[in-house]
Write an enzyme that holds these catalytic residues in place. Sequence first.
Site, PDB file in Angstrom:
ATOM      1  CD  GLU A 470      -2.582  -1.559   0.045  1.00 32.42           C
ATOM      2  OE1 GLU A 470      -2.942  -0.627  -0.706  1.00 32.42           O
ATOM      3  OE2 GLU A 470      -2.798  -2.753  -0.220  1.00 32.42           O
ATOM      4  CD  GLU A 492      -3.726  -2.951  -7.122  1.00 30.86           C
ATOM      5  OE1 GLU A 492      -2.847  -3.373  -6.357  1.00 30.86           O
ATOM      6  OE2 GLU A 492      -4.577  -2.121  -6.757  1.00 30.86           O
TER       7      GLU A 492
END
Length: 1092
Positions: A470, A492
């Site tokens: 994150e 991602e």
Amino acid sequence: MTLSNSRQQFLAYESQTPDDIHYGRKGGIFVSNCICATFIIFAIVIAVIVGVIVHFVTYFKVAQKTVDFWDETEPFGQSSGPSPDLRLPTDVVPSFYRLKLKTDLDNSTFSGDVFITIRANRGVRDIILHAKNLSINSNAKLTEQIYEKVETLRSTKVKRDVADANVTETSQNVTTDVTPMSVNDTNVTTTDSTVVSTDSNVTQATTTTQTVSKPVDTEITHSAVRSIRILSIMKGTGDRIILVLESPLKTNIDYILQLSFEGVISNSLTGFYKSTYTNSQGEVRNLGVTQFEPTSARSAFPCFDEPAFKAKFEISIAHPQTITALSNMKTVAQEPIPEMPGWQWTHFDRSVSMSTYLVAYVLSDFKSLETSYTSKDNVTIPIKVWTRPELISKANYAINITPKLLSYYEDVFGLPYELDKMDLIAIPDFSSGAMENWGLVTFRETTLLFDETQNVPRDKQNVAIDIAHELAHQWFGNLVTMRWWTDLWLNEGFATYIEYVGVDKIEPGWDMFESFSRDKMDLLRSDALKNTSPVSRKVVDASEISQKFDEISYTKGANLIRMLNHTISEEMFHKGLVIYLNDWKYSNAEETDLWQSMSKATQSDPSLRDLSVVDFMNTWTKQAGYPVVNVNRNYKTGSVEIEQRLFTTAKDPYQKMIDQLWHIPISYTAVDAPVSQWSTKPQSWLKGRFTIVDIPINSTQALYVNVGAIGYYRVNYDQTNWQLLSEALKSGQVKSPITKSQLIDDAFNLAKVGQLNYSYALGLTTCVINGESSKMVWDQLLNNMAFLRHNLRWTSGYLYFQDYMKIILAEQLKQVNYGLDKPKDDNDAFLIENLVMWECYVESPRCLSWAKEQFDNWTKQEDFNNNPIPSYLRSLVYNTALRQGGRKEFEFLWNVFLNSTDPTVKSLIINNLPSSREGAIITTLLEKSLSEIPKQYAVAAWTVEPPVGTRLAQDFLIKNFDQVYAKFTDMDAFMFPAVVSGAFGFITTEEELSRLKSFALKNKEKLKPMSQTLQKLVDTATFRIDWIQKNAAPINQWFKDYVTGKLPSPSSSTLPTLDAVPDVSTNSTSDVTTTVPDTTAIPTAADNTTSV
């Protein structure tokens, strides 16, 4: 082209009128009206008869099908074309949101006003944006902003004004920007405010003063406004609202759109939702949480809810003073609301430009730990980790590693962290592992919190991985964002790659790049399915957005980025990364933009000038699947023929995939060369169907291709080279755990599809029979044996499989003393957990007896919190107790699950409860998933074991489809696919496969948003059924022969024949290129020291 009702689209152009048509008796046959009528009647009768026959023949053919129209020629639920309401028009773009919310957690409601600064790039008469499940008041206002700057000598800082606590009042004053905002504005500045009254068509704005610690020269912007009449507000398709205007918008002029709205705080896990927890006093506490990715910001406030519509946000939240409000930015002011005693406004600073899915706010009674770090531009960044008060001690690990990761990432990305604070918060009810909201990252409690005394090393590793992932998004995803969900993999895939890099930096003892390679090998199995998809897959329907969040975007994307890194070198990769982030910060990019940045970087390296990064990477991101590289050596001349083919588990793959070619970087070495001399840098390229290279190693040396498993492909060798590799592996000559794992994994998967004799792959597993200390080697070996375990367990030969597993596990179990001694480090704990679990899987009497004793000792404790089972062995003890036990064991663990307040304890138990083999218990658990089990844990109840558990889950799902569907789809888009996978994920019979297809077709419309999951289930089941028919008997015979002593000993060098050895002589010579590498074919250590 759209269909038309006009005859002239289908018939010849009718240019003649009846008056233009003339007849003459110039020959031919003429009949009477009576005969003509007879012919017509006869023709009609024949047509009717033919129609009836066709109808019944078609009916009976369809009725004979076990599955109604399952089309094997295209993926299930494939969209025929782009959805017309998928994207918002780009005629109007936002640049700034002033969002004011009043939240009432007790009554689960919220209301608000949003003031959106917009600009039009052409004169349109409507404004289209998103709103979902919101009540939009009819008092919407649109004002054209007219600016006039007036210089002044001094200014003082102002207290931020809130005109009225009632945020829906129509005449409320608005705090606006002093200068027009542009979409690409990247400067974050604090400016004077102008309070604009919108009660009349044109009004002179009033001004306010500010107070600052030191007087500064400034200027005040006076603004006048002109109201634009809104004729109507209509609800459109695709979560749209359409505002129809009386007059068109002017181009390049700022307008402010004011909308008042109300909504319900949902009980799902998306949008603005309510989470709860029970504190140590037994009191239930509420908190408000947001989860907007991918498309749920629109359910919290009206907005332009697409990634490309970046804007700045200034948020104020009204809430009770007993709770804390957090958002992306720092709190700049708090003030009580006089007419609402006990309530206050919390005002947050203006954000940087960002996408709506990154907006976040949380209201809770949480406590925090705090630290800070100094960024590379010498700014002190405060960091806080928030959690419910009872769990604050578990936040220590997170608060320790976060500043280390942020500081390291500034070096990796070449840019400082852009915000002035970082909050991480553990949410009791949270769907995904975590969410990268800029400056306010939300986590599941189990992915942020870790207890050194109670949790296991695997929990610690998961926390580190999630935090690292994150935080990487704060640059790759937040600072630079994909333009549309087609390129989600840029976000991602890159964050996944960097998570391994980051965790390896802070926890070098975990060997994270071994884990990276293991995860890639696991993915190669599913990426070989018939209907696998490209990394860069166009999103043409709203239902496809959530399906982009899969292992292809994350893990395959990460591995392709890693392959690029090793291809162009760490130095060039880092240089290209810095170029990319600087060129596109605060903006949106596509994958080609990244490749072009890398191309700019590689221009300075003469050895890479002929490399087209765009062409190279496009073959990997825009094509589905991956190749197998067939290597065939000529042991007399030293030449090596290298061929590429699609690697697939499908018997009938799509022709377009068969025809695919990749640009493959080929690295190689002699396997007995010192590991320090191995290099992952390509020494040759394969761009056509095959090529020939000269490799300077002698005929007695084993050739090893795809060094370090960096390339995203499998490798098959000729029989002699496989024999040389086997001898090297079994003799201990191969030291690298990655290489050992790679050879085993490639062999097993080549055998699965008939390209290698299975007895050879099985023979490689004897390399661990004398002990093997590598966690990765055991992980990959046991992962491949798990495939056999699941598919042979109901065959007569399964007993021999169990005996064989006991043989190869025995020595290493002795070396770790069966897990009875404390592990020497985290990797040792990982290894012990896996080995002992498998010892119990194959029903070793020692393991079963020990696990039962451990569990019984726990049940005798007066307080279930006094758990005597070693923490790193609890999962396998629970699992074994449930599989071997019954109602007693289930009810004990269920009681602990209900009464524990520790999220780690709850998670560990719920993940093991479905292991029971008792039908009544499984059905009870499935029923509880619809009622008693909390939201985020409910889906775990469906991870049942085959065949008893999966069959019961299928029955339950089909019988209660509407209830199950509603329960899990209301949570979020990712839950129900997991439910279906749990029920249908281990199909081994044609009857079950037909059942799955019938289930999918019956509920096709509702299941379209998970069409890719369903298609992969069908592909997997089809392959598994065929595999069992072909391979079960000979594999069982191999295990029987080995256990009974009929096979050669592990030290024997005798190998079975290879089923499929590539013969390049049969291919067209037009595709052949001959490459002669440099004389330094076996590279030096310097080539491999910087890439990861």
